[in-house]
Each structure stands twice: as C-alpha cells, then as structure tokens.
Design an enzyme around this catalytic site. Structure first.
Site, PDB file in Angstrom:
ATOM      1  N   ASP A 120       0.843  -1.203   0.000  1.00 16.79           N
ATOM      2  CA  ASP A 120       0.000   0.000   0.000  1.00 16.79           C
ATOM      3  C   ASP A 120       0.875   1.248   0.000  1.00 16.79           C
ATOM      4  O   ASP A 120       1.578   1.534   0.966  1.00 16.79           O
ATOM      5  CB  ASP A 120      -0.884  -0.001   1.264  1.00 16.79           C
ATOM      6  N   TYR A 164       3.179   9.778  -0.441  1.00 17.78           N
ATOM      7  CA  TYR A 164       4.239   9.160   0.366  1.00 17.78           C
ATOM      8  C   TYR A 164       5.617   9.376  -0.276  1.00 17.78           C
ATOM      9  O   TYR A 164       6.638   9.188   0.386  1.00 17.78           O
ATOM     10  CB  TYR A 164       4.015   7.655   0.559  1.00 17.78           C
ATOM     11  N   LYS A 201      -2.756   5.899  -4.422  1.00 21.01           N
ATOM     12  CA  LYS A 201      -3.890   6.788  -4.115  1.00 21.01           C
ATOM     13  C   LYS A 201      -3.733   8.145  -4.792  1.00 21.01           C
ATOM     14  O   LYS A 201      -2.615   8.643  -4.970  1.00 21.01           O
ATOM     15  CB  LYS A 201      -3.983   6.998  -2.593  1.00 21.01           C
ATOM     16  N   HIS A 237      -7.826   9.488  -1.933  1.00 21.35           N
ATOM     17  CA  HIS A 237      -7.137   9.435  -0.631  1.00 21.35           C
ATOM     18  C   HIS A 237      -7.960  10.052   0.504  1.00 21.35           C
ATOM     19  O   HIS A 237      -7.910   9.587   1.638  1.00 21.35           O
ATOM     20  CB  HIS A 237      -5.792  10.157  -0.754  1.00 21.35           C
TER      21      HIS A 237
END
Ligand SMILES: NC(=O)c1ccc[n+]([C@@H]2O[C@H](COP(=O)([O-])OP(=O)(O)OC[C@H]3O[C@@H](n4cnc5c(N)ncnc54)[C@H](OP(=O)(O)O)[C@@H]3O)[C@@H](O)[C@H]2O)c1
Length: 268
Positions: free
Chosen positions: A44, A49, A74, A105
């Site tokens: 994930d 990120y 996402k 998200h």
C-alpha cells in the site's frame, strides 16, 4: 500464504498488506524487498508518500510474478481535479502496467465526486483493476453511492481497538464495501500498551501481533508498516494463533475514539 478476501467486483486481496507511509525513499526499497521475501503480497503506497518509485523497483527486483502482488496507490487531494494525469504519473513512477487498486485518498469537499467519476473512467481502461475510497464517512459515501456507476470496493480508514469505527464499518459492510484498516498499531503508539500484555503473554505473541490479529479476526484488510526487518517478520507471524472470545472482549473494551491520523468526520 496469507488468506485472501474477495472484493465485490470479483478480485481478491490478501488480508494483510504492507504499508509504506513515512518509509523514506532510502528505507522503502529495502523494506518492500524484505516484506516480499517474508511473504507479504500486498503493498500500500500513495502519491503523497513520495516512494512509488522505490515500491515499483522493489517489486520488479523481487522476481515475484506481477500478478501475485496486489498493489494500491492513491490520488492525492490537490490532484483531484486532474485524476487521469495523476494516475498516469503514479503508474509511470511505479513502472507497472496496471495497479490493483486506486483510491481517492481523502474526501475533499468540492472535488471528490468528480474525482471518483474520473477513477471510473480509469477503471474502464483496465489500468486499475479496482477502485475505492479512503477516509470516507457515511455522509460522503451516501453522496457517492447515489451517483457512482462503479461502487468502491473498499473504504480505507484508521481502525484499531482504540478507534473501532463500529458504525462506519457496519455501514460499509452492509453495502459490500470492505474495510481496509490503516494504522492498526495506532501508528505505533500502542505496541507497549500494558493492558494487552496478559493477552500477548497467553499466546506467546507480542502486543503488536495481538493488535493485528484482532483486526484480521474482525474481517478487515489490515495494513501495517515497518522498516525494521525483524518487525516486518514479526507482523507477518500472525496466522498461527487465534484470539478467543475473552481476548476479543478485552480488546473491544478499549474503544475510545483515539485518532492518530486525520479526522474526516467534520469534512462537509
Ligand atoms: N489512507 C490513509 O489516509 C492512510 C493513513 C495512514 C496510514 N495508511 C496506510 O496504512 C499503513 C499503516 O499505518 P501506519 O504506518 O500509520 O501505522 P502502523 O502500521 O499502525 O504503525 C507503524 C509504526 O509502528 C512501528 N511498528 C511496526 N511494527 C511494529 C512492531 N511489531 N512493534 C513495535 N513497533 C512497530 C513502526 O516503526 P518501524 O517502521 O520503525 O518498525 C511505525 O512507527 C501506512 O503505512 C499506509 O500505507 C493510510
């Protein structure tokens, strides 16, 4: 082998996933390689990120067939008005031909409905096998379910014993939307919680393993993050024991609305 759960669109997903939020670019590649070597088959990540390249490179270098790994990324909030481009960019950074699951998200008020409609178009191309949402509350889902052509397969939300999200979970499950439980260790804040030591000792497991097992037994798809090889393996070793009804009761009693991530409940 990790048990797989079926999504309403027919695809399956390993019930334990490896998260990479706050895994810095340096750490992320090694962590995903270790996770895949350990046996995780579900990763994930997210555009925000900043580690999609590392995730993709680790998957390719692992030598594991692409079809054996479930990959989620996402759509970030500021990209909601340009979802197709954001998706293409994520896919390019991952270096993959398709992803398994693409999520909105966060339910950004003004852009979320149109953004999900764009995800439906991407889904129609087959470049993502499934689509879903994250951090949606019942009001956000009510709005979406009235207009969507493709129902989200999951709602990815913060969920652990201190934030059991009973109403939201029941809402989603009654509509065949699976719960993906993020921050199952309360973002690492509860792995030393003394109240769970007796349960952990009884099973010869760590408190972290008890927390993960509780969420698995609740039927969630559980996403846990670590960059430590020892903890990556520890978090995977949760399929050889079972919490009994008394243990579950002990964990259920901890519910106290503790949020360690963001709170979407006030988002109109
Ligand atoms: N959709 C969203 O909005 C959203 C929000 C949050 C998270 N997520 C996803 O869910 C994943 C997991 O959530 P999370 O990262 O917030 O928190 P988490 O998995 O609950 O906890 C991670 C923290 O616990 C530590 N840890 C991991 N295993 C441990 C163990 N066995 N014993 C002691 N400490 C341990 C980790 O440190 P080390 O790395 O040093 O081991 C890290 O600091 C994320 O990585 C992300 O993929 C999604």
């Amino acid at each position: 082998m990790i048990p797989a759960l079926k999504l309403h669109d027919g695809h399956t997903v390993p019930c334990l996933g490896f998260g990479v939020w706050k895994a810095s670019s340096g750490d992320c590649y090694n962590a995903v390689r270790t996770a895949l070597d350990t046996g995780y088959r579900h990763i994930d990540t997210a555009r925000i990120y900043g580690n999609e390249e590392d995730v993709g490179r680790a998957i390719r270098d692992s030598g594991i067939p692409r079809n054996d790994i479930f990959v989620t990324t996402k759509l970030w909030n500021s990209d909601q008005a340009k979802a197709q481009k954001a998706f293409d960019d994520s896919l390019a950074r991952l270096g993959l031909d398709y992803i398994d699951l693409y999520l909105v998200h966060f339910p950004v008020t003004k852009t979320r409905v149109a953004a999900f409609a764009e995800l439906e178009k991407i889904h129609a191309t087959g470049k993502t096998r499934s689509i879903g949402v994250s951090n949606y509350m019942p009001a956000h889902l009510d709005e979406l379910l009235k207009v969507c052509q493709v129902k989200p397969v999951v709602n990815q939300i913060e969920l652990h014993p201190w934030l059991a999200q009973k109403e939201l979970k029941a809402y989603c499950e009654s509509r065949d939307i699976r719960i993906q439980a993020y921050s199952p260790l309360a973002h690492g804040q509860k792995t030393g919680d003394a109240s769970l030591k007796p349960v952990a000792d009884k099973h010869g497991k760590s408190i972290a393993q008890v927390l993960l097992r509780w969420s698995i037994q609740k039927g969630n798809i559980v996403l846990v993050k670590s960059v430590s090889p020892q903890r990556i393996q520890e978090n995977f070793a949760i399929f050889d024991f079972e919490l009994d009804a008394g243990d579950i009761q002990t964990l259920d009693a901890l519910d106290s609305n503790l949020r360690t991530c963001w709170d979407p409940s006030a988002t109109p």
